[in-house]
Scaffold this active site. Structure first.
Site, PDB file in Angstrom:
ATOM      1  N   LYS A  26     -11.872  -2.148   6.855  1.00 40.34           N
ATOM      2  CA  LYS A  26     -11.050  -3.024   7.673  1.00 40.34           C
ATOM      3  C   LYS A  26     -11.545  -3.032   9.123  1.00 40.34           C
ATOM      4  CE  LYS A  26      -8.363  -3.428   3.969  1.00 40.34           C
ATOM      5  NZ  LYS A  26      -7.619  -2.344   3.500  1.00 40.34           N
ATOM      6  N   TRP A  49       0.838  -1.214   0.000  1.00 40.85           N
ATOM      7  CA  TRP A  49       0.000   0.000   0.000  1.00 40.85           C
ATOM      8  C   TRP A  49       0.860   1.246   0.000  1.00 40.85           C
ATOM      9  CZ3 TRP A  49      -4.276  -1.245  -1.937  1.00 40.85           C
ATOM     10  CH2 TRP A  49      -4.904  -2.446  -1.608  1.00 40.85           C
ATOM     11  N   ASP A  53      -1.764   6.748   6.391  1.00 40.40           N
ATOM     12  CA  ASP A  53      -2.779   5.803   5.953  1.00 40.40           C
ATOM     13  C   ASP A  53      -3.029   4.862   7.131  1.00 40.40           C
ATOM     14  OD1 ASP A  53      -4.218   3.676   4.930  1.00 40.40           O
ATOM     15  OD2 ASP A  53      -2.900   3.319   3.201  1.00 40.40           O
TER      16      ASP A  53
HETATM   17  C1  LIG Z   1      -6.940  -1.960   2.124  1.00 37.37           C
HETATM   18  C2  LIG Z   1      -5.932  -0.911   2.208  1.00 37.37           C
HETATM   19  C3  LIG Z   1      -5.857   0.117   1.256  1.00 37.37           C
HETATM   20  C4  LIG Z   1      -6.749   0.177   0.035  1.00 37.37           C
HETATM   21  O1  LIG Z   1      -8.022   0.536   0.397  1.00 37.37           O
HETATM   22  P1  LIG Z   1      -9.166   0.739  -0.695  1.00 37.37           P
HETATM   23  O2  LIG Z   1     -10.259   1.349   0.136  1.00 37.37           O
HETATM   24  O3  LIG Z   1      -9.498  -0.608  -1.243  1.00 37.37           O
HETATM   25  O4  LIG Z   1      -8.660   1.647  -1.741  1.00 37.37           O
HETATM   26  C5  LIG Z   1      -4.905   1.098   1.431  1.00 37.37           C
HETATM   27  N1  LIG Z   1      -4.065   1.086   2.477  1.00 37.37           N
HETATM   28  C6  LIG Z   1      -4.098   0.105   3.407  1.00 37.37           C
HETATM   29  C7  LIG Z   1      -3.145   0.149   4.549  1.00 37.37           C
HETATM   30  C8  LIG Z   1      -5.037  -0.916   3.306  1.00 37.37           C
HETATM   31  O5  LIG Z   1      -5.079  -1.885   4.232  1.00 37.37           O
END
Ligand SMILES: *Cc1c(COP(=O)(O)O)cnc(C)c1O
Length: 357
Positions: free
Chosen positions: A191, A100, A167
């Protein structure tokens, strides 16, 4: 309903009560005679939903004055380019800790010079790089606090001489966060917070409006701040479930209580891995994630991987297959996962081990 132990990495397990209450709202929102799916996002009923979701978000995460909380579409992946659109003038710094983070870096590179201050790519992202320094001549510094695929995590808030952007897709609300140390926190909801479709953004307002480029209206945080996340139609159903998940979190006692529960669950599983003859963890111990627990078969037992996968399936485990870039197993132990499920996985590992080692 069939009883399973849901270790999915995302979309993933949610509090049962949040799902049940969402189901009720889908049938009839507040006795309005209309479904949550049919009602205008401009209605009084929906306005109350998004207001409560945002208020609970601020209260439970401890978002200080001067920050805005947005609930948008597009996923965390859209933030990978929205962040540079809004903050990148000449140069930005990133910490490379996984897939990511790499995707975020790729987007930033389209805007100018990107400094990678540290990377754990040399060991397939099995640790968090140490000893790096944040440059002072960059517009912002970006980190991924929890590396969902590899199972490593940064669990401390640190000072940054430049705006810090994080993030937190997969560890938001799993610990108290000192929001004041960040200029921005963002993530996909799917998540630890709600269903797929909503993205949260916490942004300190004073960092905006400093770049010289034209920012497309939909990608400009100021648009969404001004319109209270309702410049266009927001993801109404995911926002409803987020509100319900946050109500659940508050009733349990908030993020401190959550962190205690998450630590207990993670310890239970990591202890089982560390004392196993056949399984071994993949991440440096000091950097292990509380949310995504990755492990593989020891080399002597590598041929048993598929057999264990089938065995665990027969015991009701779901979603423990590791990401294709790591292999082995990954158990995601998000907030809503009960400790009973972790115990069931541990029992299943021990039973399998007894048969094999
Ligand atoms: C799942 C995830 C993403 C991507 O998320 P989307 O909503 O599918 O774009 C980005 N960063 C992390 C750390 C993730 O776990």
């Amino acid at each position: 309903m069939k009883k399973v132990h849901n270790f999915n990495a995302g979309p993933s397990i949610l509090p049962r009560i949040a799902i049940e209450n969402t189901a009720k709202a889908v049938l009839d929102l507040n006795g309005a005679g209309m479904s949550l799916l049919e009602i205008s996002h401009r209605s009084k009923d929906f306005q109350a939903v998004i207001d409560e979701a945002v208020a609970l978000f601020k209260e439970l995460l401890g978002v200080p004055a001067g920050y805005q909380v947005l609930l948008l579409g597009g996923g965390a992946s859209l933030q990978f380019c929205m962040v540079p659109f809004n903050l990148f003038e000449k140069k930005a710094a990133y910490l490379e800790t996984g897939v990511w983070a790499k995707k975020a870096i790729k987007e930033a590179k389209g805007f100018g010079e990107v400094v990678i201050v540290g990377s754990s790519a040399d060991k397939n992202f099995t640790y968090i790089p140490k000893g790096w320094k944040i440059p002072t001549d960059v517009d912002y510094f970006h980190i991924t606090t929890n590396n969902t695929i590899y199972g490593s995590e940064i669990r401390t808030d640190f000072d940054s001489p430049v705006p810090l952007v994080a993030d937190m897709s997969s560890d938001i609300f799993s610990r108290p966060v000192d929001v004041s140390k960040y200029a921005m926190i963002y993530g996909g909801a799917q998540k630890n917070l709600g269903p797929a479709g909503a993205t949260f953004v916490v942004v300190r307002e004073d960092i905006l409006g400093k770049v010289s480029r034209y920012i497309p209206t939909m990608l400009d945080y100021r648009t969404h701040i001004k319109e209270g996340s309702m410049f266009n139609t927001p993801p109404c159903l995911p926002i409803y479930t987020i509100m319900e998940t946050l109500r659940w979190l508050k009733a349990l006692g908030g993020v401190k209580v959550m962190e205690e529960m998450d630590k207990k669950k993670a310890k239970l599983l990591y202890d089982a891995i560390d004392s196993s003859k056949i399984f071994v963890g993949t991440v440096a111990k000091e950097d292990r994630s509380l949310m995504n627990i990755c492990f593989v078969m020891k080399p002597d037992y590598a041929n048993l991987e598929e057999e264990f996968m089938n065995f665990s399936k027969s015991k009701g485990m779901v979603g423990i297959k590791g990401h294709r870039s790591v292999g082995g197993f990954r158990a995601s132990t998000y907030n809503a996962l009960p400790i009973e499920s972790v115990q069931a996985l541990v029992d299943c590992m021990k039973e399998f081990e007894k048969q094999k080692a």
